[in-house]
Design a protein around this motif. Structure first.
Motif, PDB file in Angstrom:
ATOM      1  N   ALA A  27      -8.358  30.676  23.262  1.00 29.06           N
ATOM      2  CA  ALA A  27      -8.972  31.455  24.346  1.00 29.06           C
ATOM      3  C   ALA A  27      -7.908  31.992  25.302  1.00 29.06           C
ATOM      4  O   ALA A  27      -7.965  33.162  25.728  1.00 29.06           O
ATOM      5  CB  ALA A  27      -9.979  30.588  25.105  1.00 29.06           C
ATOM      6  N   LEU A  28      -6.932  31.153  25.638  1.00 28.51           N
ATOM      7  CA  LEU A  28      -5.858  31.611  26.529  1.00 28.51           C
ATOM      8  C   LEU A  28      -5.009  32.697  25.862  1.00 28.51           C
ATOM      9  O   LEU A  28      -4.602  33.670  26.509  1.00 28.51           O
ATOM     10  CB  LEU A  28      -4.978  30.426  26.922  1.00 28.51           C
ATOM     11  CG  LEU A  28      -5.575  29.453  27.940  1.00 28.51           C
ATOM     12  CD1 LEU A  28      -4.695  28.223  28.082  1.00 28.51           C
ATOM     13  CD2 LEU A  28      -5.759  30.131  29.294  1.00 28.51           C
ATOM     14  N   ALA A  29      -4.745  32.535  24.555  1.00 30.87           N
ATOM     15  CA  ALA A  29      -3.948  33.535  23.839  1.00 30.87           C
ATOM     16  C   ALA A  29      -4.664  34.883  23.807  1.00 30.87           C
ATOM     17  O   ALA A  29      -4.056  35.939  24.033  1.00 30.87           O
ATOM     18  CB  ALA A  29      -3.664  33.050  22.422  1.00 30.87           C
ATOM     19  N   ILE A  30      -5.959  34.854  23.530  1.00 29.71           N
ATOM     20  CA  ILE A  30      -6.740  36.098  23.489  1.00 29.71           C
ATOM     21  C   ILE A  30      -6.757  36.765  24.864  1.00 29.71           C
ATOM     22  O   ILE A  30      -6.583  37.989  24.987  1.00 29.71           O
ATOM     23  CB  ILE A  30      -8.174  35.819  22.999  1.00 29.71           C
ATOM     24  CG1 ILE A  30      -8.149  35.387  21.531  1.00 29.71           C
ATOM     25  CG2 ILE A  30      -9.062  37.045  23.184  1.00 29.71           C
ATOM     26  CD1 ILE A  30      -9.503  34.947  20.997  1.00 29.71           C
ATOM     27  N   THR A  31      -6.969  35.952  25.906  1.00 31.18           N
ATOM     28  CA  THR A  31      -6.988  36.503  27.261  1.00 31.18           C
ATOM     29  C   THR A  31      -5.649  37.143  27.601  1.00 31.18           C
ATOM     30  O   THR A  31      -5.597  38.246  28.172  1.00 31.18           O
ATOM     31  CB  THR A  31      -7.306  35.398  28.284  1.00 31.18           C
ATOM     32  OG1 THR A  31      -8.539  34.768  27.941  1.00 31.18           O
ATOM     33  CG2 THR A  31      -7.433  35.977  29.689  1.00 31.18           C
ATOM     34  N   ILE A  33      -3.418  38.368  25.521  1.00 35.18           N
ATOM     35  CA  ILE A  33      -3.241  39.589  24.731  1.00 35.18           C
ATOM     36  C   ILE A  33      -4.032  40.751  25.349  1.00 35.18           C
ATOM     37  O   ILE A  33      -3.534  41.882  25.441  1.00 35.18           O
ATOM     38  CB  ILE A  33      -3.669  39.355  23.271  1.00 35.18           C
ATOM     39  CG1 ILE A  33      -2.687  38.393  22.579  1.00 35.18           C
ATOM     40  CG2 ILE A  33      -3.762  40.667  22.509  1.00 35.18           C
ATOM     41  CD1 ILE A  33      -3.130  37.955  21.198  1.00 35.18           C
ATOM     42  N   VAL A  34      -5.244  40.476  25.784  1.00 40.26           N
ATOM     43  CA  VAL A  34      -6.091  41.523  26.368  1.00 40.26           C
ATOM     44  C   VAL A  34      -5.476  42.077  27.645  1.00 40.26           C
ATOM     45  O   VAL A  34      -5.349  43.293  27.824  1.00 40.26           O
ATOM     46  CB  VAL A  34      -7.514  40.988  26.637  1.00 40.26           C
ATOM     47  CG1 VAL A  34      -8.322  41.993  27.462  1.00 40.26           C
ATOM     48  CG2 VAL A  34      -8.226  40.698  25.323  1.00 40.26           C
ATOM     49  N   ILE A  35      -5.088  41.182  28.561  1.00 40.53           N
ATOM     50  CA  ILE A  35      -4.567  41.674  29.850  1.00 40.53           C
ATOM     51  C   ILE A  35      -3.192  42.329  29.677  1.00 40.53           C
ATOM     52  O   ILE A  35      -2.834  43.242  30.429  1.00 40.53           O
ATOM     53  CB  ILE A  35      -4.493  40.527  30.887  1.00 40.53           C
ATOM     54  CG1 ILE A  35      -3.527  39.426  30.436  1.00 40.53           C
ATOM     55  CG2 ILE A  35      -5.876  39.957  31.161  1.00 40.53           C
ATOM     56  CD1 ILE A  35      -3.356  38.308  31.446  1.00 40.53           C
ATOM     57  N   SER A  36      -2.426  41.870  28.664  1.00 41.87           N
ATOM     58  CA  SER A  36      -1.113  42.479  28.428  1.00 41.87           C
ATOM     59  C   SER A  36      -1.249  43.848  27.767  1.00 41.87           C
ATOM     60  O   SER A  36      -0.562  44.808  28.134  1.00 41.87           O
ATOM     61  CB  SER A  36      -0.255  41.573  27.552  1.00 41.87           C
ATOM     62  OG  SER A  36      -0.033  40.331  28.166  1.00 41.87           O
ATOM     63  N   THR A  37      -2.143  43.935  26.799  1.00 41.80           N
ATOM     64  CA  THR A  37      -2.336  45.198  26.081  1.00 41.80           C
ATOM     65  C   THR A  37      -2.906  46.279  26.995  1.00 41.80           C
ATOM     66  O   THR A  37      -2.477  47.441  26.955  1.00 41.80           O
ATOM     67  CB  THR A  37      -3.265  44.988  24.874  1.00 41.80           C
ATOM     68  OG1 THR A  37      -2.712  43.983  24.018  1.00 41.80           O
ATOM     69  CG2 THR A  37      -3.439  46.280  24.092  1.00 41.80           C
ATOM     70  N   LEU A  38      -3.885  45.901  27.796  1.00 39.55           N
ATOM     71  CA  LEU A  38      -4.550  46.874  28.670  1.00 39.55           C
ATOM     72  C   LEU A  38      -3.864  47.017  30.020  1.00 39.55           C
ATOM     73  O   LEU A  38      -4.310  47.825  30.845  1.00 39.55           O
ATOM     74  CB  LEU A  38      -6.018  46.466  28.868  1.00 39.55           C
ATOM     75  CG  LEU A  38      -6.870  46.356  27.594  1.00 39.55           C
ATOM     76  CD1 LEU A  38      -8.284  45.924  27.949  1.00 39.55           C
ATOM     77  CD2 LEU A  38      -6.884  47.671  26.825  1.00 39.55           C
ATOM     78  N   GLN A  39      -2.815  46.213  30.239  1.00 38.71           N
ATOM     79  CA  GLN A  39      -2.092  46.271  31.516  1.00 38.71           C
ATOM     80  C   GLN A  39      -3.050  46.116  32.711  1.00 38.71           C
ATOM     81  O   GLN A  39      -3.039  46.903  33.653  1.00 38.71           O
ATOM     82  CB  GLN A  39      -1.317  47.584  31.624  1.00 38.71           C
ATOM     83  CG  GLN A  39      -0.188  47.741  30.613  1.00 38.71           C
ATOM     84  CD  GLN A  39       0.921  46.702  30.832  1.00 38.71           C
ATOM     85  OE1 GLN A  39       1.479  46.588  31.922  1.00 38.71           O
ATOM     86  NE2 GLN A  39       1.224  45.938  29.785  1.00 38.71           N
ATOM     87  N   ILE A  40      -3.859  45.106  32.640  1.00 39.09           N
ATOM     88  CA  ILE A  40      -4.859  44.870  33.688  1.00 39.09           C
ATOM     89  C   ILE A  40      -4.180  44.262  34.910  1.00 39.09           C
ATOM     90  O   ILE A  40      -3.496  43.235  34.798  1.00 39.09           O
ATOM     91  CB  ILE A  40      -5.967  43.930  33.179  1.00 39.09           C
ATOM     92  CG1 ILE A  40      -6.710  44.582  32.018  1.00 39.09           C
ATOM     93  CG2 ILE A  40      -6.947  43.582  34.302  1.00 39.09           C
ATOM     94  CD1 ILE A  40      -7.774  43.694  31.393  1.00 39.09           C
ATOM     95  N   LEU A 152     -15.920  35.238  30.219  1.00 38.39           N
ATOM     96  CA  LEU A 152     -16.571  35.710  28.995  1.00 38.39           C
ATOM     97  C   LEU A 152     -15.769  35.342  27.754  1.00 38.39           C
ATOM     98  O   LEU A 152     -16.332  34.915  26.742  1.00 38.39           O
ATOM     99  CB  LEU A 152     -16.769  37.219  29.067  1.00 38.39           C
ATOM    100  CG  LEU A 152     -17.857  37.709  30.028  1.00 38.39           C
ATOM    101  CD1 LEU A 152     -17.836  39.232  30.142  1.00 38.39           C
ATOM    102  CD2 LEU A 152     -19.235  37.235  29.562  1.00 38.39           C
ATOM    103  N   ILE A 153     -14.454  35.477  27.826  1.00 39.47           N
ATOM    104  CA  ILE A 153     -13.620  35.110  26.668  1.00 39.47           C
ATOM    105  C   ILE A 153     -13.724  33.612  26.381  1.00 39.47           C
ATOM    106  O   ILE A 153     -13.851  33.189  25.224  1.00 39.47           O
ATOM    107  CB  ILE A 153     -12.150  35.514  26.917  1.00 39.47           C
ATOM    108  CG1 ILE A 153     -12.009  37.036  26.906  1.00 39.47           C
ATOM    109  CG2 ILE A 153     -11.237  34.897  25.854  1.00 39.47           C
ATOM    110  CD1 ILE A 153     -10.614  37.527  27.240  1.00 39.47           C
ATOM    111  N   GLY A 154     -13.709  32.797  27.429  1.00 39.31           N
ATOM    112  CA  GLY A 154     -13.850  31.352  27.242  1.00 39.31           C
ATOM    113  C   GLY A 154     -15.170  30.992  26.584  1.00 39.31           C
ATOM    114  O   GLY A 154     -15.229  30.146  25.677  1.00 39.31           O
ATOM    115  N   ILE A 155     -16.258  31.635  27.020  1.00 41.48           N
ATOM    116  CA  ILE A 155     -17.579  31.360  26.444  1.00 41.48           C
ATOM    117  C   ILE A 155     -17.624  31.774  24.974  1.00 41.48           C
ATOM    118  O   ILE A 155     -18.093  31.021  24.109  1.00 41.48           O
ATOM    119  CB  ILE A 155     -18.675  32.085  27.243  1.00 41.48           C
ATOM    120  CG1 ILE A 155     -18.806  31.469  28.644  1.00 41.48           C
ATOM    121  CG2 ILE A 155     -20.013  32.011  26.518  1.00 41.48           C
ATOM    122  CD1 ILE A 155     -19.770  32.200  29.545  1.00 41.48           C
ATOM    123  N   LEU A 156     -17.142  32.979  24.669  1.00 39.66           N
ATOM    124  CA  LEU A 156     -17.200  33.490  23.298  1.00 39.66           C
ATOM    125  C   LEU A 156     -16.394  32.634  22.332  1.00 39.66           C
ATOM    126  O   LEU A 156     -16.857  32.324  21.220  1.00 39.66           O
ATOM    127  CB  LEU A 156     -16.703  34.937  23.271  1.00 39.66           C
ATOM    128  CG  LEU A 156     -17.634  35.972  23.913  1.00 39.66           C
ATOM    129  CD1 LEU A 156     -16.973  37.340  23.938  1.00 39.66           C
ATOM    130  CD2 LEU A 156     -18.961  36.035  23.166  1.00 39.66           C
TER     131      LEU A 156
END
Length: 391
Positions: A27-31, A33-40, A152-156
Protein backbone atom coordinates in the motif's frame (compact mmCIF):
# COMPACT_ATOMS: atom_id res chain seq x y z
CA UNK A 1 2.04 -22.28 -3.93
CA UNK A 2 -1.41 -22.83 -5.45
CA UNK A 3 -3.96 -20.06 -5.88
CA UNK A 4 -6.46 -22.19 -3.95
CA UNK A 5 -4.18 -22.20 -0.93
CA UNK A 6 -3.67 -18.44 -1.09
CA UNK A 7 -7.45 -17.93 -1.03
CA UNK A 8 -7.86 -20.24 1.97
CA UNK A 9 -8.99 -18.26 5.07
CA UNK A 10 -6.92 -20.60 7.24
CA UNK A 11 -3.78 -19.69 5.28
CA UNK A 12 -4.52 -15.97 5.71
CA UNK A 13 -5.06 -16.50 9.43
CA UNK A 14 -1.99 -18.63 10.06
CA UNK A 15 0.38 -16.27 8.22
CA UNK A 16 -1.49 -13.08 9.02
CA UNK A 17 1.58 -11.31 10.45
CA UNK A 18 3.62 -11.78 7.28
CA UNK A 19 0.68 -10.99 5.01
CA UNK A 20 -0.06 -7.83 6.96
CA UNK A 21 3.53 -6.67 6.47
CA UNK A 22 3.16 -7.44 2.76
CA UNK A 23 -0.09 -5.47 2.43
CA UNK A 24 1.23 -2.50 4.38
CA UNK A 25 4.43 -2.35 2.32
CA UNK A 26 2.50 -2.73 -0.94
CA UNK A 27 0.00 0.00 0.00
CA UNK A 28 2.82 2.42 0.83
CA UNK A 29 4.66 1.54 -2.40
CA UNK A 30 1.55 2.15 -4.50
CA UNK A 31 0.87 5.45 -2.73
CA UNK A 32 4.46 6.57 -3.29
CA UNK A 33 4.31 5.64 -6.98
CA UNK A 34 1.05 7.55 -7.46
CA UNK A 35 2.18 10.77 -5.79
CA UNK A 36 5.58 10.60 -7.51
CA UNK A 37 4.19 9.91 -10.96
CA UNK A 38 1.49 12.57 -10.75
CA UNK A 39 3.72 15.02 -8.87
CA UNK A 40 1.01 15.60 -6.30
CA UNK A 41 1.83 18.48 -3.90
CA UNK A 42 2.10 17.67 -0.20
CA UNK A 43 2.13 13.93 -1.03
CA UNK A 44 3.54 12.99 2.37
CA UNK A 45 0.02 13.37 3.75
CA UNK A 46 -1.10 10.51 1.51
CA UNK A 47 1.69 8.27 2.77
CA UNK A 48 0.85 9.06 6.38
CA UNK A 49 -2.85 8.35 5.79
CA UNK A 50 -2.09 5.01 4.16
CA UNK A 51 0.06 3.92 7.08
CA UNK A 52 -2.44 5.15 9.66
CA UNK A 53 -5.32 3.24 8.05
CA UNK A 54 -3.48 -0.03 7.41
CA UNK A 55 -0.69 0.09 10.00
CA UNK A 56 -2.02 -1.90 12.95
CA UNK A 57 -5.22 -3.30 11.41
CA UNK A 58 -4.61 -6.70 9.75
CA UNK A 59 -8.21 -7.57 8.82
CA UNK A 60 -10.66 -6.22 6.26
CA UNK A 61 -13.40 -5.27 8.70
CA UNK A 62 -11.14 -3.14 10.88
CA UNK A 63 -9.72 -1.28 7.88
CA UNK A 64 -13.18 -0.73 6.42
CA UNK A 65 -14.40 0.60 9.74
CA UNK A 66 -11.43 2.87 10.39
CA UNK A 67 -11.00 3.87 6.74
CA UNK A 68 -14.69 4.62 6.38
CA UNK A 69 -14.65 6.76 9.49
CA UNK A 70 -11.55 8.55 8.25
CA UNK A 71 -13.19 9.29 4.88
CA UNK A 72 -16.37 10.52 6.55
CA UNK A 73 -14.53 12.75 8.99
CA UNK A 74 -12.26 14.15 6.28
CA UNK A 75 -15.09 15.00 3.86
CA UNK A 76 -17.26 16.63 6.53
CA UNK A 77 -14.27 18.51 7.97
CA UNK A 78 -13.28 19.82 4.53
CA UNK A 79 -16.81 20.99 3.79
CA UNK A 80 -17.19 22.75 7.12
CA UNK A 81 -13.72 24.29 6.86
CA UNK A 82 -14.46 25.65 3.38
CA UNK A 83 -17.74 27.13 4.66
CA UNK A 84 -15.84 28.96 7.40
CA UNK A 85 -13.08 30.17 5.08
CA UNK A 86 -15.51 31.46 2.47
CA UNK A 87 -17.50 33.62 4.88
CA UNK A 88 -17.37 37.07 3.19
CA UNK A 89 -15.65 39.71 5.31
CA UNK A 90 -16.19 37.91 8.64
CA UNK A 91 -16.03 40.06 11.79
CA UNK A 92 -12.88 39.60 13.85
CA UNK A 93 -12.93 36.37 15.81
CA UNK A 94 -15.91 34.78 14.06
CA UNK A 95 -13.94 32.11 12.17
CA UNK A 96 -11.72 31.13 15.14
CA UNK A 97 -14.74 30.98 17.46
CA UNK A 98 -16.77 28.78 15.12
CA UNK A 99 -13.71 26.62 14.49
CA UNK A 100 -13.27 26.14 18.24
CA UNK A 101 -16.98 25.37 18.70
CA UNK A 102 -16.96 22.75 15.94
CA UNK A 103 -13.85 21.07 17.37
CA UNK A 104 -15.38 21.12 20.85
CA UNK A 105 -18.48 19.35 19.51
CA UNK A 106 -16.29 16.85 17.66
CA UNK A 107 -14.29 16.20 20.84
CA UNK A 108 -17.51 15.52 22.73
CA UNK A 109 -18.62 13.13 19.97
CA UNK A 110 -15.45 11.07 20.39
CA UNK A 111 -16.85 9.92 23.74
CA UNK A 112 -20.57 9.94 22.91
CA UNK A 113 -20.72 7.75 19.75
CA UNK A 114 -18.91 4.82 18.13
CA UNK A 115 -17.87 7.24 15.38
CA UNK A 116 -15.32 8.86 17.65
CA UNK A 117 -12.54 8.43 15.10
CA UNK A 118 -14.61 10.25 12.47
CA UNK A 119 -15.12 13.09 14.93
CA UNK A 120 -11.39 13.31 15.58
CA UNK A 121 -10.57 13.37 11.85
CA UNK A 122 -13.31 15.97 11.36
CA UNK A 123 -11.56 18.28 13.80
CA UNK A 124 -8.17 17.71 12.17
CA UNK A 125 -9.61 18.38 8.70
CA UNK A 126 -11.23 21.61 9.85
CA UNK A 127 -7.88 22.78 11.18
CA UNK A 128 -6.19 21.78 7.91
CA UNK A 129 -8.56 23.99 5.92
CA UNK A 130 -8.86 26.92 8.30
CA UNK A 131 -5.22 26.78 9.37
CA UNK A 132 -3.83 29.66 11.39
CA UNK A 133 -6.04 32.15 9.67
CA UNK A 134 -3.99 32.73 6.52
CA UNK A 135 -6.83 31.19 4.47
CA UNK A 136 -4.49 29.33 2.11
CA UNK A 137 -7.31 27.25 0.74
CA UNK A 138 -5.31 25.66 -2.07
CA UNK A 139 -2.75 24.10 0.30
CA UNK A 140 -5.49 22.94 2.65
CA UNK A 141 -7.42 21.25 -0.14
CA UNK A 142 -4.30 19.50 -1.46
CA UNK A 143 -3.57 18.13 2.02
CA UNK A 144 -7.15 16.97 2.47
CA UNK A 145 -7.15 15.36 -0.97
CA UNK A 146 -3.98 13.47 -0.08
CA UNK A 147 -5.64 12.18 3.08
CA UNK A 148 -8.50 10.83 0.97
CA UNK A 149 -6.08 9.31 -1.56
CA UNK A 150 -3.97 7.53 1.05
CA UNK A 151 -7.06 6.23 2.83
CA UNK A 152 -8.60 4.84 -0.38
CA UNK A 153 -5.37 3.09 -1.39
CA UNK A 154 -5.06 1.52 2.06
CA UNK A 155 -8.65 0.23 1.90
CA UNK A 156 -8.30 -1.17 -1.63
CA UNK A 157 -5.05 -3.02 -0.91
CA UNK A 158 -6.47 -4.55 2.26
CA UNK A 159 -9.62 -5.72 0.47
CA UNK A 160 -7.95 -7.02 -2.70
CA UNK A 161 -4.56 -8.44 -1.65
CA UNK A 162 -4.91 -11.76 0.22
CA UNK A 163 -7.59 -10.31 2.50
CA UNK A 164 -8.08 -11.55 6.03
CA UNK A 165 -11.66 -11.34 7.27
CA UNK A 166 -12.37 -10.43 10.89
CA UNK A 167 -15.16 -13.02 10.76
CA UNK A 168 -12.62 -15.74 10.05
CA UNK A 169 -10.42 -14.56 12.92
CA UNK A 170 -13.48 -14.89 15.17
CA UNK A 171 -14.11 -18.36 13.75
CA UNK A 172 -10.62 -19.65 14.59
CA UNK A 173 -10.56 -18.06 18.05
CA UNK A 174 -13.99 -19.52 18.83
CA UNK A 175 -12.95 -22.96 17.59
CA UNK A 176 -9.78 -22.89 19.66
CA UNK A 177 -11.70 -21.86 22.78
CA UNK A 178 -14.10 -24.76 22.30
CA UNK A 179 -11.17 -27.12 21.77
CA UNK A 180 -9.53 -25.95 25.00
CA UNK A 181 -12.81 -26.24 26.94
CA UNK A 182 -13.09 -29.81 25.65
CA UNK A 183 -9.55 -30.56 26.83
CA UNK A 184 -10.16 -29.09 30.27
CA UNK A 185 -13.47 -30.89 30.74
CA UNK A 186 -12.16 -34.21 29.48
CA UNK A 187 -9.05 -33.98 31.70
CA UNK A 188 -11.28 -33.32 34.71
CA UNK A 189 -13.68 -36.18 33.99
CA UNK A 190 -10.82 -38.60 33.25
CA UNK A 191 -8.81 -37.82 36.39
CA UNK A 192 -8.94 -40.45 39.09
CA UNK A 193 -8.39 -37.83 41.78
CA UNK A 194 -8.15 -34.03 42.08
CA UNK A 195 -4.40 -33.85 41.51
CA UNK A 196 -4.30 -36.27 38.59
CA UNK A 197 -5.06 -33.69 35.88
CA UNK A 198 -1.98 -33.67 33.64
CA UNK A 199 -2.53 -30.34 31.86
CA UNK A 200 -1.90 -26.77 32.97
CA UNK A 201 -5.47 -25.72 33.64
CA UNK A 202 -4.58 -22.19 34.72
CA UNK A 203 -2.68 -21.53 31.50
CA UNK A 204 -5.52 -22.81 29.33
CA UNK A 205 -8.06 -20.74 31.26
CA UNK A 206 -5.91 -17.63 30.79
CA UNK A 207 -5.67 -18.23 27.05
CA UNK A 208 -9.42 -18.75 26.70
CA UNK A 209 -10.07 -15.52 28.59
CA UNK A 210 -7.55 -13.62 26.44
CA UNK A 211 -9.16 -14.95 23.27
CA UNK A 212 -12.59 -13.87 24.49
CA UNK A 213 -11.20 -10.36 24.86
CA UNK A 214 -9.77 -10.56 21.32
CA UNK A 215 -13.16 -11.61 19.98
CA UNK A 216 -14.84 -8.69 21.72
CA UNK A 217 -12.44 -6.30 19.98
CA UNK A 218 -13.53 -7.69 16.60
CA UNK A 219 -17.24 -6.85 16.95
CA UNK A 220 -17.13 -3.54 15.04
CA UNK A 221 -14.88 -5.01 12.34
CA UNK A 222 -17.15 -8.03 11.82
CA UNK A 223 -20.17 -5.74 11.68
CA UNK A 224 -18.42 -3.73 8.93
CA UNK A 225 -18.01 -6.93 6.89
CA UNK A 226 -21.81 -7.45 7.03
CA UNK A 227 -21.53 -11.18 7.69
CA UNK A 228 -22.80 -11.38 11.26
CA UNK A 229 -25.10 -9.08 13.20
CA UNK A 230 -24.15 -7.54 16.52
CA UNK A 231 -26.79 -9.46 18.48
CA UNK A 232 -25.46 -12.72 17.01
CA UNK A 233 -21.92 -11.81 18.05
CA UNK A 234 -23.05 -10.82 21.53
CA UNK A 235 -24.79 -14.19 21.92
CA UNK A 236 -21.67 -16.12 20.88
CA UNK A 237 -19.48 -14.17 23.28
CA UNK A 238 -21.96 -14.47 26.15
CA UNK A 239 -22.30 -18.23 25.73
CA UNK A 240 -18.53 -18.70 25.63
CA UNK A 241 -18.12 -16.62 28.76
CA UNK A 242 -20.77 -18.61 30.62
CA UNK A 243 -19.31 -21.92 29.47
CA UNK A 244 -15.89 -20.81 30.67
CA UNK A 245 -17.29 -19.85 34.09
CA UNK A 246 -19.08 -23.19 34.37
CA UNK A 247 -15.96 -25.18 33.47
CA UNK A 248 -13.95 -23.14 35.99
CA UNK A 249 -16.45 -24.03 38.73
CA UNK A 250 -16.33 -27.69 37.73
CA UNK A 251 -12.53 -27.65 37.85
CA UNK A 252 -12.62 -26.07 41.30
CA UNK A 253 -14.81 -28.86 42.67
CA UNK A 254 -13.28 -30.29 45.83
CA UNK A 255 -13.96 -33.62 47.43
CA UNK A 256 -13.31 -33.70 51.15
CA UNK A 257 -12.39 -37.38 51.17
CA UNK A 258 -11.71 -40.21 48.78
CA UNK A 259 -15.11 -41.58 49.76
CA UNK A 260 -16.77 -38.44 48.38
CA UNK A 261 -15.00 -38.82 45.07
CA UNK A 262 -15.89 -42.50 44.86
CA UNK A 263 -19.53 -41.67 45.43
CA UNK A 264 -19.53 -39.34 42.43
CA UNK A 265 -17.60 -41.85 40.31
CA UNK A 266 -20.08 -44.60 41.20
CA UNK A 267 -23.05 -42.77 39.68
CA UNK A 268 -24.13 -44.97 36.80
CA UNK A 269 -23.85 -43.28 33.42
CA UNK A 270 -22.31 -40.03 34.71
CA UNK A 271 -18.81 -40.55 33.32
CA UNK A 272 -20.22 -41.68 29.97
CA UNK A 273 -22.34 -38.53 29.78
CA UNK A 274 -19.35 -36.35 30.65
CA UNK A 275 -17.07 -38.00 28.09
CA UNK A 276 -19.80 -37.68 25.46
CA UNK A 277 -20.09 -33.94 26.16
CA UNK A 278 -16.30 -33.53 25.90
CA UNK A 279 -16.40 -35.22 22.49
CA UNK A 280 -19.26 -32.97 21.41
CA UNK A 281 -17.26 -29.87 22.37
CA UNK A 282 -14.27 -31.12 20.38
CA UNK A 283 -16.40 -32.00 17.36
CA UNK A 284 -18.11 -28.60 17.50
CA UNK A 285 -14.66 -26.95 17.53
CA UNK A 286 -13.62 -28.99 14.47
CA UNK A 287 -16.77 -28.12 12.52
CA UNK A 288 -16.37 -24.40 13.25
CA UNK A 289 -12.66 -24.37 12.38
CA UNK A 290 -13.12 -26.22 9.08
CA UNK A 291 -16.12 -24.22 7.87
CA UNK A 292 -18.62 -27.06 8.03
CA UNK A 293 -22.33 -26.72 8.62
CA UNK A 294 -22.90 -27.20 12.35
CA UNK A 295 -24.64 -30.53 12.85
CA UNK A 296 -23.77 -31.44 16.42
CA UNK A 297 -26.43 -33.22 18.46
CA UNK A 298 -26.14 -32.49 22.18
CA UNK A 299 -27.93 -35.08 24.27
CA UNK A 300 -29.79 -33.74 27.31
CA UNK A 301 -28.11 -34.20 30.70
CA UNK A 302 -30.78 -35.95 32.79
CA UNK A 303 -30.56 -34.91 36.43
CA UNK A 304 -33.49 -37.09 37.44
CA UNK A 305 -31.56 -40.33 37.08
CA UNK A 306 -29.09 -39.14 39.73
CA UNK A 307 -31.67 -37.67 42.12
CA UNK A 308 -31.59 -40.52 44.61
CA UNK A 309 -27.78 -40.44 44.78
CA UNK A 310 -27.42 -36.67 45.09
CA UNK A 311 -28.26 -36.29 48.78
CA UNK A 312 -25.79 -35.24 51.46
CA UNK A 313 -24.14 -38.06 53.37
CA UNK A 314 -21.35 -38.78 55.84
CA UNK A 315 -18.48 -41.20 55.69
CA UNK A 316 -17.54 -43.81 58.28
CA UNK A 317 -15.96 -41.20 60.57
CA UNK A 318 -19.03 -38.98 60.45
CA UNK A 319 -17.41 -36.33 58.22
CA UNK A 320 -19.76 -34.61 55.77
CA UNK A 321 -19.23 -35.70 52.18
CA UNK A 322 -19.30 -33.41 49.17
CA UNK A 323 -22.90 -32.81 48.12
CA UNK A 324 -23.26 -34.05 44.53
CA UNK A 325 -26.28 -31.86 43.67
CA UNK A 326 -24.31 -28.73 42.81
CA UNK A 327 -21.72 -30.71 40.86
CA UNK A 328 -24.40 -32.43 38.80
CA UNK A 329 -26.15 -29.13 38.14
CA UNK A 330 -22.90 -27.63 36.79
CA UNK A 331 -22.56 -30.53 34.36
CA UNK A 332 -26.17 -30.10 33.31
CA UNK A 333 -25.61 -26.35 32.81
CA UNK A 334 -22.52 -26.92 30.65
CA UNK A 335 -24.52 -29.36 28.53
CA UNK A 336 -27.35 -26.84 28.14
CA UNK A 337 -24.96 -24.01 27.17
CA UNK A 338 -23.20 -26.27 24.64
CA UNK A 339 -26.53 -27.18 23.07
CA UNK A 340 -27.60 -23.54 22.87
CA UNK A 341 -24.27 -22.55 21.29
CA UNK A 342 -24.49 -25.32 18.69
CA UNK A 343 -28.03 -24.24 17.77
CA UNK A 344 -27.01 -20.61 17.40
CA UNK A 345 -23.97 -21.52 15.31
CA UNK A 346 -26.17 -23.71 13.13
CA UNK A 347 -28.40 -20.72 12.35
CA UNK A 348 -25.53 -18.52 11.11
CA UNK A 349 -25.73 -18.65 7.31
CA UNK A 350 -22.39 -16.90 6.74
CA UNK A 351 -20.29 -19.01 9.11
CA UNK A 352 -19.84 -22.13 6.92
CA UNK A 353 -17.05 -21.76 4.34
CA UNK A 354 -16.55 -23.76 1.13
CA UNK A 355 -12.93 -22.61 0.91
CA UNK A 356 -12.18 -23.97 4.36
CA UNK A 357 -13.95 -27.26 3.71
CA UNK A 358 -11.94 -27.87 0.52
CA UNK A 359 -8.68 -27.81 2.48
CA UNK A 360 -9.94 -29.02 5.86
CA UNK A 361 -7.65 -32.06 5.89
CA UNK A 362 -4.60 -29.76 5.85
CA UNK A 363 -5.70 -27.53 8.71
CA UNK A 364 -4.06 -27.87 12.11
CA UNK A 365 -4.44 -26.05 15.39
CA UNK A 366 -2.35 -22.89 15.47
CA UNK A 367 0.02 -22.72 18.41
CA UNK A 368 -0.90 -20.33 21.23
CA UNK A 369 2.34 -18.35 20.94
CA UNK A 370 1.67 -17.78 17.24
CA UNK A 371 -1.99 -16.93 17.78
CA UNK A 372 -1.66 -14.41 20.58
CA UNK A 373 1.84 -13.03 20.16
CA UNK A 374 4.29 -12.37 17.38
CA UNK A 375 6.27 -15.59 17.23
CA UNK A 376 7.30 -18.39 14.94
CA UNK A 377 4.80 -19.56 12.37
CA UNK A 378 5.69 -23.15 13.09
CA UNK A 379 3.00 -24.92 15.10
CA UNK A 380 4.14 -26.49 18.30
CA UNK A 381 4.74 -30.21 18.38
CA UNK A 382 1.39 -30.77 20.02
CA UNK A 383 -0.48 -28.82 17.36
CA UNK A 384 0.65 -30.42 14.12
CA UNK A 385 -2.15 -32.86 13.45
CA UNK A 386 -5.76 -32.29 12.41
CA UNK A 387 -8.17 -33.44 15.07
CA UNK A 388 -11.83 -33.36 15.90
CA UNK A 389 -11.30 -33.10 19.62
CA UNK A 390 -8.89 -33.79 22.41
CA UNK A 391 -10.94 -36.37 24.18
Amino acid sequence: MSLLRLRDPYFSYRYRHYLHVLRTSLALAITFIVISTLQIPHGSWALVSTLVVVGNLPNVGSVLDKGGQRLLGTVLGIIWGIVLVLIPDPPTGVVPIWTLISIALATYATFATRYGYSALIFGISVLLVVGSGDNDLVVALWRASNVLLGTLIGILVTVLVLPQKATDVLRFLLADNLDKLARLYHAHTSASAENDIDIDTNELLKIITAQLVEQRKLVDAIHSERRLRRNELDSLLSLQRRMLSTVELILQTRWVTRTGYERIAAMKGLREAQHRLARVLGTLAFQVRTGQTIEVQVKRFDLDQYANQATLARDESGQMLFGPSGYLWLNRELTRLTRELSLRLGRLRHLPSKRLRRRASQHTLVSDSHRLRSGSDKPSSTDTRPRHNDS
